[in-house]
Structures are given as C-alpha cells and as structure tokens.
Write an enzyme that holds these catalytic residues in place. Sequence first.
Site, PDB file in Angstrom:
ATOM      1  N   GLU A 241      29.314   6.341  12.124  1.00 33.43           N
ATOM      2  CA  GLU A 241      30.009   5.863  13.315  1.00 33.43           C
ATOM      3  C   GLU A 241      28.947   5.466  14.339  1.00 33.43           C
ATOM      4  OE1 GLU A 241      34.277   7.787  13.919  1.00 33.43           O
ATOM      5  OE2 GLU A 241      32.704   9.308  13.980  1.00 33.43           O
TER       6      GLU A 241
ATOM      7  N   ASP B 296      30.887   9.538   6.691  1.00 37.30           N
ATOM      8  CA  ASP B 296      30.985   8.714   7.895  1.00 37.30           C
ATOM      9  C   ASP B 296      29.662   8.193   8.420  1.00 37.30           C
ATOM     10  OD1 ASP B 296      33.680   9.253   8.023  1.00 37.30           O
ATOM     11  OD2 ASP B 296      33.524  10.734   9.614  1.00 37.30           O
TER      12      ASP B 296
ATOM     13  N   GLU C 107      35.476  12.621   3.115  1.00 42.53           N
ATOM     14  CA  GLU C 107      35.066  11.488   3.946  1.00 42.53           C
ATOM     15  C   GLU C 107      33.559  11.522   4.164  1.00 42.53           C
ATOM     16  OE1 GLU C 107      37.753  10.751   7.186  1.00 42.53           O
ATOM     17  OE2 GLU C 107      36.127  10.100   8.497  1.00 42.53           O
TER      18      GLU C 107
END
Length: 295
Positions: free
Chosen positions: A109, A107, A105
């Site tokens: 955010e 990311d 993953e």
Amino acid sequence: MAIRETFLRVSAPLLAYHLMCLFGVIAEGNFYEDIAITWGEQGGLKILGSNFLMLSLDQLSGSGFRSRAEYLYGRIDMQIKLVSGNSAGTVTAYYLSSEGPNHDEIDFEFLGNITGEPYIVHTNIYTQGIGNREQQFYLWFDPTKHFHTYTIVWNPQRIIFLVDNIPIRVFNNYESRGVPFASNQPMRLYSSLWCADQWATRGGLVKTNWSYAPFKAYYRNFEAKACVWSKGSSSCPSNSVATTHNNTWQVHDLDAYGRRSLRWVQKYYMIYNYCKDYKRFPQGRPRECKLSRFS
C-alpha cells in the site's frame, strides 16, 4: 538526514543493479484480457491500451481492478507510477488476496503525502484473516516521476516483496513451527486508488485536498508467472521443478547479494517494523520475529 542525501551516501553499491532492473524489459500483459474492473467503471478506471491503464480518484469515486485468474503461488510484477503532487489521504493499493472472512492477503500500500514529502510503502501479510504484520519503508527514488516495478514472490517457502527487483521484505514459511502461512487459499491480484484520509497520511492528521483531484496512478507491464487455480486444481504439476527462467520463482530465495540489498533497505529506509514494536507486544514478540534473521 534527507532522503536524497541518504541515497547519495549509501546507494552506490546498488546503483548499477538498480539501473539494470529499472531499464530491464518486462514481458507485456494484456489488460483487456487479464483484468476485470471492480469499481470506477464510469470513468475512474481507463484502459488506455492492452499494456497501459489508469486509476483515478475524485470526491465521487475511486477505482480498482482485479485479475481474472486466481493463483496459488506465483511471481506477480507490475510497473506503477504513483499519484504525483499533493496526494495526502490517498492510498494506492496493490495486493494479492483470497476471499472470505478468513482470507489470506499480501499487501503493498502506497500512502500519499503532501507535496515534497516522501511516499510511505506500507506492507502487511494476512493469514486466516489476521494481519498485524506491518512493515513500512521510504523509497530511494521519487515514485511519481517514472514507472517502477513492484513484485510479490509467493512460493511454498517464503513471500518476498521487491522494488525494481531489490528485496525489501521477506516472510518465511514457519508453519512447522506454529506460524500461519498463506499456503492453501488461491488469491487474485487486486489494485485500487481510494481515499483513506482517516489514517493514511500522518495517522490521519493531514486530510485529502480535493482541489487537487482527480488523483491519478498509472500501470503497465502486468506479468504473472504463476500457478493458475481453476476448478479446484492448479496449472502447476505437484512435482514440478524450477528448471527454466520462467518458473525459478518456485524456489526463489535471496542469494548473498540479495541479502546485502535487503539489509541495506532495512537499515536506511525501513521506518516501522512490527517485530521491533515491543510496546505493541508486551507478552513477547510474534514467533516469526524470533525465528527469522530478516525480522
């Protein structure tokens, strides 16, 4: 020093570059064809045109989508305008992820705030289901006023996070030195708007004020220059060479200006770096922190 004052004092060397990126043209995608709704199909997600969509969050539901295609390496660009006003407790997530418990993953955010406070950009990288590689930043602009371009470059050599084409983080491939890297699991693009007020704003001290709902984030200009993974094979030839503008991402690295830009961001806008959190790693920092000059 206030974020605005810091920007005025230190950003002049990058201002022309930033404006060029901000007003640059991004090729239009087609949300009707390129994405699938993962949740919020009852109204939380609205496709407002082939090149424009909205995510919303209220007490009943958040919303999210994913790309229909899977990718094994690529450059993913999206222009996003984040939730405005009091967005405390909300998280707008924008990331690449494979499936399964041992997933990879990458990311972005965006952690909401109370009115007048800066957004925090939280980044992380998971390999084989293990993350713990967080870096966090403030931004040098208000991300709720206008659209800005958030980019993930993922190639066999490195992962680069960019904001308006300015690098904020680099994670190099040190597999040969025993550092896991996302190198063999195809990933989809995901994005969602959800409530995480148990941790998102000041570590969970500030809760979501639902009187401000529905919270809304807007997206446009999705573009994936990438190797599409389908039925066990890649759309990119194994011996392909980045000879055109569209596939230079395959060998994308930072030039001298990019390295200066990265140092500028990390000096003035980085607020957390796992590589500098010595209390968290009393037995010694992760190996990649010792190998990379960008950590």
